[in-house]
Design a protein around this motif. Structure first.
Motif, PDB file in Angstrom:
ATOM      1  N   UNK A  37       0.835  -1.208   0.000  1.00  6.98           N
ATOM      2  CA  UNK A  37       0.000   0.000   0.000  1.00  6.98           C
ATOM      3  C   UNK A  37       0.871   1.262   0.000  1.00  6.98           C
ATOM      4  N   UNK A  38       1.974   1.209   0.761  1.00 11.24           N
ATOM      5  CA  UNK A  38       2.868   2.363   0.813  1.00 11.24           C
ATOM      6  C   UNK A  38       3.599   2.542  -0.519  1.00 11.24           C
ATOM      7  N   UNK A  39       3.953   1.445  -1.145  1.00 11.81           N
ATOM      8  CA  UNK A  39       4.598   1.522  -2.460  1.00 11.81           C
ATOM      9  C   UNK A  39       3.659   2.154  -3.485  1.00 11.81           C
ATOM     10  N   UNK A  93       1.327   4.247  -2.752  1.00  8.95           N
ATOM     11  CA  UNK A  93       1.295   5.662  -2.365  1.00  8.95           C
ATOM     12  C   UNK A  93       2.488   6.414  -2.961  1.00  8.95           C
ATOM     13  N   UNK A  94       3.665   5.796  -2.894  1.00  8.45           N
ATOM     14  CA  UNK A  94       4.861   6.424  -3.452  1.00  8.45           C
ATOM     15  C   UNK A  94       4.745   6.612  -4.963  1.00  8.45           C
ATOM     16  N   UNK A  95       4.167   5.636  -5.628  1.00  4.53           N
ATOM     17  CA  UNK A  95       3.978   5.736  -7.075  1.00  4.53           C
ATOM     18  C   UNK A  95       3.074   6.914  -7.437  1.00  4.53           C
ATOM     19  N   UNK A  96       2.019   7.100  -6.674  1.00  5.53           N
ATOM     20  CA  UNK A  96       1.122   8.237  -6.915  1.00  5.53           C
ATOM     21  C   UNK A  96       1.843   9.568  -6.700  1.00  5.53           C
ATOM     22  N   UNK A  97       2.627   9.641  -5.627  1.00  6.26           N
ATOM     23  CA  UNK A  97       3.397  10.858  -5.355  1.00  6.26           C
ATOM     24  C   UNK A  97       4.391  11.130  -6.487  1.00  6.26           C
TER      25      UNK A  97
END
Length: 221
Positions: free
Chosen positions: A127-129, A131-135
């Motif tokens: 889920x955090x990965x 999130x990083x992709x979206x950022x």
């Protein structure tokens, strides 16, 4: 300044200009050794703008990229320290003179670098990965806007430089005795042409271009 000294300086400047022109031609004629083999589409106009000016030439460029550093096919197979990175656009330019380089001296803190694993162990959730992709994708979109702003600001600065240079040459042609040196004793200036605003000390020396402000880009670029 004695006439022989002036001739020596002019000759030296001509030699450096010719050397820079030759170096530029050699560099731009070389094959593109990057993996892609061509300039990124998002910066091609910027590269062309710089290479069209005699005082610049580009040596490398990147429009920006998102990457996972580990050398493995997939993150789950990583056996080292995997790092997720976003890098904004980078442009390396060779400049003929110091004031030309100052015009392009722009740095950005728009990057992103996050460790994901350590010694093969995944330290974050999927889920955090995501999130990083979206950022990173958002940063890439902002990166494209910054490239456009950089191009527009640079184009405006170069146009001002051309206009200022043309006006200076016209003044020198019409009155070869015109001087741009600092204000001296008024009694000694009689019969000579001096700048219109002679009550102010110029901020630049004789070799600088007073028509160009180094801070041509937004403060938060």
């Amino acid at each position: 300044m004695p006439k022989w000294r002036a001739r020596t300086l002019n000759s030296s400047r001509m030699d450096r200009s010719a050397e820079f022109k030759k170096w530029k031609a050699q560099c731009l004629s070389k094959a593109d050794l990057s993996r892609k083999g061509s300039v990124d589409e998002d910066v091609i106009e910027l590269v062309q703008l710089l290479n069209a000016r005699e005082q610049f030439f580009t040596t490398s460029s990147c429009a920006g990229r998102i990457l996972l550093l580990d050398g493995m096919v997939a993150l789950k197979k990583a056996n080292g320290d995997a790092v997720f990175k976003f890098e904004p656009f980078v442009l390396h330019v060779q400049c003929r003179q110091l004031q030309d380089a100052q015009m392009l001296a722009v740095r950005s803190t728009h990057g992103l670098e996050v460790p994901l694993s350590h010694k093969g162990k995944l330290m974050v959730t999927e889920e955090y990965i995501e999130f990083l992709l979206n950022i990173a994708n958002q940063k890439m979109e902002e990166n494209k806007k910054r490239i456009e702003r950089f191009y527009n600001c640079l184009q405006l600065a170069l146009e001002r430089e051309t206009i200022t240079y043309s006006h200076t040459k016209i003044k020198e042609k019409n009155n070869p005795f015109c001087t741009h040196k600092k204000k001296r004793n008024p009694e000694k200036l009689r019969g000579k042409c001096i700048p219109e605003e002679n009550d102010k000390e110029p901020e630049n020396d004789d070799d600088s271009d007073p028509g160009i402000n180094v801070a041509i880009f937004p403060k938060d670029y």
